[in-house]
Motif scaffolding. Sequence first.
Motif, PDB file in Angstrom:
ATOM      1  N   VAL A 125       0.985  -1.115   0.106  1.00  0.00           N
ATOM      2  CA  VAL A 125      -0.042   0.117  -0.133  1.00  0.00           C
ATOM      3  C   VAL A 125       0.979   1.144   0.012  1.00  0.00           C
ATOM      4  O   VAL A 125       1.458   1.519   1.041  1.00  0.00           O
ATOM      5  CB  VAL A 125      -0.864   0.296   1.234  1.00  0.00           C
ATOM      6  CG1 VAL A 125      -1.874   1.184   1.171  1.00  0.00           C
ATOM      7  CG2 VAL A 125      -1.630  -1.317   1.161  1.00  0.00           C
ATOM      8  N   ASP A 131      -6.625   4.328   0.910  1.00  0.00           N
ATOM      9  CA  ASP A 131      -7.049   2.839   1.126  1.00  0.00           C
ATOM     10  C   ASP A 131      -7.704   2.590   2.143  1.00  0.00           C
ATOM     11  O   ASP A 131      -7.384   2.738   3.414  1.00  0.00           O
ATOM     12  CB  ASP A 131      -5.689   1.728   0.933  1.00  0.00           C
ATOM     13  CG  ASP A 131      -6.012   0.500   0.711  1.00  0.00           C
ATOM     14  OD1 ASP A 131      -6.864  -0.275   1.338  1.00  0.00           O
ATOM     15  OD2 ASP A 131      -5.236  -0.251  -0.112  1.00  0.00           O
ATOM     16  N   ARG A 133      -8.745   0.011   3.832  1.00  0.00           N
ATOM     17  CA  ARG A 133      -8.234  -1.090   4.700  1.00  0.00           C
ATOM     18  C   ARG A 133      -7.388  -0.602   5.694  1.00  0.00           C
ATOM     19  O   ARG A 133      -6.973  -1.061   6.680  1.00  0.00           O
ATOM     20  CB  ARG A 133      -7.658  -2.206   3.669  1.00  0.00           C
ATOM     21  CG  ARG A 133      -8.634  -2.973   3.048  1.00  0.00           C
ATOM     22  CD  ARG A 133      -7.987  -3.981   2.051  1.00  0.00           C
ATOM     23  NE  ARG A 133      -6.926  -3.190   1.089  1.00  0.00           N
ATOM     24  CZ  ARG A 133      -6.552  -3.686  -0.183  1.00  0.00           C
ATOM     25  NH1 ARG A 133      -6.756  -4.765  -0.412  1.00  0.00           N
ATOM     26  NH2 ARG A 133      -5.885  -2.846  -0.989  1.00  0.00           N
TER      27      ARG A 133
END
Length: 205
Positions: A125, A131, A133
């Motif tokens: 990432v 993101d 998450r």
Amino acid sequence: MSTPSTTLLRFLQEENARLQEENKQLREELAALRDYLDGLRLLQQEARRMTEEADLMPLLDKILYAALTVTDAADGSVLLLDPETEELVFAVVHGVIREQLVGYRIPKETGIAGWVVTHGSPLIVNRPHLDRRFSRQVDEQFGFKTRSLLCVPMIGSEGRIVGAIEVLNKFSGREFTQADQDLLMVMGYIAGSALEIVLNKFEAQ
């Protein structure tokens, strides 16, 4: 109107520029290959040391040091899965907030590490704040800034996921790459197997 000589000159200039660009790409690929081979050699050395380690904390420290070295990362942590509480524990931390973060617990489904442990898959990432998450919990609580991260599961010999290795923020400021992930996945399998042996000995006592 172009003359044959000016057309030829333009062609030669364009061809020279193309060849220079190809040479640049080849040099970059060669440098990346050398870095990858250096990383594999380091992993081989660390694998030998890990399998000889009988104590848990020195083993975890070696795992994280090797992970940071092969990926050129400034910060990182080894998180262990506590099966009784269903939490991930920051067992070993290197970097600017190591003192505050050791022993910190998060639910096993939280953040990138939680996603990796839950799915058993690695994850790069490079723009974490974009993101969904990514969890801002650690950054906000400890005043840290995650610019990029790479996380892989630690998987034992029987497929048991015992935790995760997470590295953050390359020294160079560059993004984590597929080559970084491949190297760290090898480390995850080596570490998972070594850790499984130590944990089995501990549980048998």
